[in-house]
Write a protein that holds these residues in place. Structure first.
Motif, short mmCIF file in Angstrom:
data_model
loop_
_atom_site.label_atom_id
_atom_site.label_comp_id
_atom_site.label_asym_id
_atom_site.label_seq_id
_atom_site.Cartn_x
_atom_site.Cartn_y
_atom_site.Cartn_z
N ALA A 18 -5.31 17.14 -4.55
CA ALA A 18 -4.04 16.64 -5.09
C ALA A 18 -3.12 16.17 -3.97
O ALA A 18 -2.45 15.14 -4.10
N ARG A 19 -3.10 16.90 -2.86
CA ARG A 19 -2.27 16.51 -1.72
C ARG A 19 -2.76 15.19 -1.13
O ARG A 19 -1.96 14.31 -0.79
N THR A 20 -4.08 15.04 -1.01
CA THR A 20 -4.64 13.80 -0.48
C THR A 20 -4.29 12.62 -1.37
O THR A 20 -3.89 11.55 -0.88
N ARG A 21 -4.41 12.78 -2.68
CA ARG A 21 -4.06 11.71 -3.62
C ARG A 21 -2.59 11.33 -3.50
O ARG A 21 -2.23 10.15 -3.50
N ALA A 22 -1.73 12.34 -3.38
CA ALA A 22 -0.30 12.08 -3.28
C ALA A 22 0.02 11.30 -1.99
O ALA A 22 0.82 10.36 -2.00
N LEU A 23 -0.62 11.67 -0.89
CA LEU A 23 -0.39 10.96 0.37
C LEU A 23 -0.92 9.53 0.31
O LEU A 23 -0.32 8.61 0.86
N LEU A 24 -2.06 9.35 -0.34
CA LEU A 24 -2.61 8.01 -0.49
C LEU A 24 -1.71 7.13 -1.36
O LEU A 24 -1.49 5.95 -1.06
N LEU A 25 -1.15 7.71 -2.41
CA LEU A 25 -0.25 6.95 -3.28
C LEU A 25 1.03 6.57 -2.54
O LEU A 25 1.53 5.46 -2.68
N GLU A 26 1.55 7.49 -1.73
CA GLU A 26 2.75 7.20 -0.97
C GLU A 26 2.48 6.11 0.06
O GLU A 26 3.29 5.19 0.25
N ALA A 27 1.33 6.17 0.71
CA ALA A 27 0.96 5.13 1.68
C ALA A 27 0.76 3.80 0.97
O ALA A 27 1.17 2.74 1.48
N ALA A 28 0.14 3.83 -0.20
CA ALA A 28 -0.08 2.60 -0.97
C ALA A 28 1.25 1.96 -1.34
O ALA A 28 1.39 0.73 -1.29
N ASP A 44 -5.81 -0.70 5.28
CA ASP A 44 -4.40 -0.53 5.61
C ASP A 44 -3.85 0.75 4.98
O ASP A 44 -3.13 1.52 5.63
N ILE A 45 -4.18 0.94 3.72
CA ILE A 45 -3.63 2.08 2.97
C ILE A 45 -4.17 3.39 3.53
O ILE A 45 -3.42 4.34 3.76
N ALA A 46 -5.48 3.45 3.76
CA ALA A 46 -6.09 4.67 4.30
C ALA A 46 -5.52 5.00 5.68
O ALA A 46 -5.18 6.15 5.97
N GLU A 47 -5.39 3.99 6.53
CA GLU A 47 -4.86 4.22 7.87
C GLU A 47 -3.42 4.71 7.83
O GLU A 47 -3.03 5.62 8.57
N THR A 48 -2.60 4.11 6.95
CA THR A 48 -1.20 4.53 6.82
C THR A 48 -1.10 5.98 6.36
O THR A 48 -0.21 6.72 6.78
#
Length: 217
Positions: A18-28, A44-48
């Motif tokens: 859940a934390r990983t998904r939240a961080l990916l959504l914020e970066a996206a 770009d999204i993964a790196e951010t």
């Protein structure tokens, strides 16, 4: 305190995901706002976010799925906050109007990235009929919630309960979106209290329409 007690609790697998998904959504959100949907890449999204592309693909099937979930979560958050605001038990209609205006100013003045995302969301949806249907259905859910709140408040105050509250809710929600967009363009065009005043005008007109003598059933 023992060493065991001082160590932070290890996240469960579900919490980590859940934390990983939240961080990916914020970066996206950051990347889509900066580069647009077409210009943004999963790299770009993964790196951010500080993850590998593998981590991204283990949570989202592709960029489309990530974008749709981002749209759903952000739109749901804003609409639910707007409905909750109107649902609040203020001492007077003026109190509700003032709170509505403050919320619009807060959103418009402090969420410029979200403005860019909204434009990207709209372009994405308008080009995909199947997604427009989903977006409209989501809006209708919150429109219906707001309409129910408005009807209940009218009933508790002895006002007309046969007014078209679904239409009123649609106007209130879309007026908010439009005024927020305009204020981001030029704050002077949308004074701090304009949204509350516009809502007041709407309800005054609605009351006059349904309370006028000789109104047809």
């Amino acid at each position: 305190m023992s060493d065991e007690q001082s160590r932070p609790r290890r996240l469960t697998r579900a919490e980590t995901k859940a934390r990983t998904r939240a961080l990916l959504l914020e970066a996206a959100a950051q990347v889509f706002a900066r580069k647009g949907y077409a210009g943004a890449s999963v790299d770009d999204i993964a790196e951010t976010a500080g993850f590998s592309t593998g981590a991204l693909y283990s949570n989202f099937k592709n960029k489309d799925e990530l974008f749709i979930e981002l749209l759903s979560s952000r739109s749901t958050s804003r609409l639910s906050e707007a409905v909750a605001l109107v649902s609040g038990q203020f001492d007077s209609a003026e109190g509700t109007q003032e709170a509505m205006s403050r919320y619009l100013v807060e959103v418009a003045d402090n969420e410029m990235d979200f403005a860019a995302l909204q434009a990207e969301f709209w372009l994405y949806a308008i080009r995909r009929p199947e997604f427009r249907e989903s977006l409209a259905a989501q809006f209708c859910t919150y429109r219906d919630d707001l309409a129910a709140v408005l009807a209940e408040r009218a009933k508790s105050r002895g006002r007309a309960v046969d007014a078209p509250f679904d239409h009123v809710a649609t106007v209130l929600l879309t007026l908010f979106q439009g005024l927020a967009r305009l204020r981001r363009t030029d704050p002077e065009l949308v004074p701090d209290d304009l949204y509350g005043e516009a809502a007041h005008w709407l309800f005054v007109g609605l009351g006059a329409s349904f309370e006028a003598p000789g109104k047809k059933d």
